[in-house]
Design an enzyme around this catalytic site. Structure first.
Site, short mmCIF file in Angstrom:
data_model
loop_
_atom_site.label_atom_id
_atom_site.label_comp_id
_atom_site.label_asym_id
_atom_site.label_seq_id
_atom_site.Cartn_x
_atom_site.Cartn_y
_atom_site.Cartn_z
N LYS A 196 11.57 -1.07 14.00
CA LYS A 196 11.33 -1.59 12.65
C LYS A 196 12.13 -0.72 11.69
O LYS A 196 11.87 0.48 11.54
CB LYS A 196 9.85 -1.53 12.34
CG LYS A 196 9.54 -1.98 10.92
CD LYS A 196 8.04 -2.05 10.67
CE LYS A 196 7.78 -2.56 9.27
NZ LYS A 196 6.36 -2.61 8.97
N LYS A 249 12.80 -5.88 14.13
CA LYS A 249 12.89 -6.46 12.80
C LYS A 249 13.62 -5.57 11.82
O LYS A 249 13.60 -4.35 12.02
CB LYS A 249 11.51 -6.81 12.28
CG LYS A 249 10.71 -5.58 11.80
CD LYS A 249 9.32 -5.91 11.45
CE LYS A 249 9.17 -6.07 9.96
NZ LYS A 249 7.78 -6.12 9.54
C1 PBG Z 1 3.54 -3.76 7.30
C2 PBG Z 1 4.56 -4.80 7.51
C3 PBG Z 1 5.67 -5.13 6.71
C4 PBG Z 1 6.25 -6.26 7.30
C5 PBG Z 1 5.51 -6.57 8.43
N1 PBG Z 1 4.47 -5.64 8.58
C6 PBG Z 1 6.17 -4.58 5.43
C7 PBG Z 1 6.61 -3.18 5.30
O1 PBG Z 1 6.79 -2.45 6.27
O2 PBG Z 1 6.76 -2.80 4.14
C8 PBG Z 1 7.43 -7.00 6.74
C9 PBG Z 1 7.52 -8.45 7.11
C10 PBG Z 1 8.31 -9.29 6.17
O3 PBG Z 1 9.02 -8.82 5.28
O4 PBG Z 1 8.22 -10.52 6.35
N2 PBG Z 1 3.95 -2.47 7.48
#
Ligand code: PBG
Length: 322
Positions: A196, A249
């Protein structure tokens, strides 16, 4: 005049039937998981901004929605909780997660066999909006893992099939597996957000989840986009810790890492086409610059071709309802 060509690749592209026959990958609603943001209250159902695909629903509005998606053959539904009060000590999770508990039960009543995923993270639950607990200016790892594990156990007890840690703390998968097993939740799977990135593409999500960090950024726990080898280490660590499935992601900026992941491990692989990716195509479509639907189809095919088995996308709902 004609060229003397032994190979003519255009021969197999002549008609729609040929193109379809020789398509190497395809995307169906069954490959997709639709995210929802669960807000407290009753009768709430709205997009954060028109067309942006981020639906905020109160638990009572989820049943019909999920029934429709199940009928359309969607692969699964992923829930994110938006609590009505925040606190920073990691205590009182059960109360904060009450809307989510109700939503899990609605979703399971609507479609008992539809795979149900739930995010595990603290960013929407804390006033500072970080994904773990904060001490001083530090986002502390091990204390956070303990709270995240509790969160996973609650979700499992309520009926989620997959708990999906997206916090990027170290060691959370092993700790979560142990906590789930000790709680008798051996059948609950862990989908790890293994790779991530600390990404600029989460903006619309943070608006929907009220989860933007109030100080600093997420770079001390989310990954730098620069590092391919580090991404591989993240994957292997999570596999060793017992992740049932892995997720990469954002998707479109990390197609190479999706391919790497496919080749590095045989664990089922998810990619998340995040809010900013979807919103970007939508905005360009609205501006008359691109054909939104075709752009979405092309992006999903590319993610699949890169090696993802399943795609979490805000496009799932539209595709399943078609
Ligand atoms: C929570 C999380 C996030 C996303 C998924 N789980 C946001 C972040 O890390 O700030 C992003 C998903 C999206 O942008 O659709 N940590």
């Amino acid at each position: 005049m004609s060229l003397d060509l032994p190979v003519r690749l255009r021969r197999l592209r002549r008609t729609p039937q040929l193109r379809s026959l020789f398509a190497e990958v395809s995307v169906t609603p069954g490959d997709l998981v639709q995210p929802y943001f669960i807000v407290p209250g009753k009768g709430q159902k709205a997009e954060t901004r028109p067309g942006v695909g981020l639906w905020q629903l109160s638990p009572d509005m989820l049943r019909e929605e999920v029934q429709q998606l199940a009928k359309g053959g969607v692969g699964g539904v992923m829930l994110f909780g938006v609590p009505d009060h925040k606190r920073d000590d990691g205590k009182g999770l059960e109360k904060q997660m009450a809307p989510l508990e109700a939503a899990v039960k609605e979703a399971k009543a609507a479609a008992p066999d539809l795979p149900l995923f739930a995010d595990v993270c603290l960013c929407a639950y804390t006033t500072h909006g970080h994904c773990g607990l904060v001490k001083g200016n530090e986002i502390v790892n091990d204390e956070s893992v303990a709270v995240l594990s509790e969160m996973a156990v609650l979700l499992a007890k309520w009926g989620c099939d997959f708990v999906c840690p997206s916090d990027m703390m170290d060691g959370r998968i092993a700790a979560m597996r142990k906590a789930l097993d000790e709680a008798g939740q051996q059948n609950t799977s862990i989908l790890s957000y293994a790779i991530k990135m600390a990404s600029a593409f989460y903006g619309p999500f943070r608006e929907a989840a009220h989860s933007a960090p109030s100080f600093g950024d997420r770079k001390s726990y989310q990954m730098p986009a620069h590092n391919r080898r580090e991404a591989r280490r993240e994957l292997l660590a999570d596999v060793a810790e017992g992740a049932d499935a892995l997720l990469v992601k954002p998707a479109m900026t990390n197609l190479d890492l999706i391919r790497d992941a496919r080749e590095v491990t045989d664990v089922p692989l998810f990619a998340y086409q995040v809010s900013g990716e979807y919103a970007m195509m939508r905005a360009a479509g609205d501006a008359g610059l691109i054909d939104f639907e075709r752009a979405v189809d092309e992006s999903l095919v590319s993610i699949k071709r890169a090696g993802a088995d399943v795609i979490v996308s805000y496009a799932a709902r539209t595709m399943a309802r078609k």
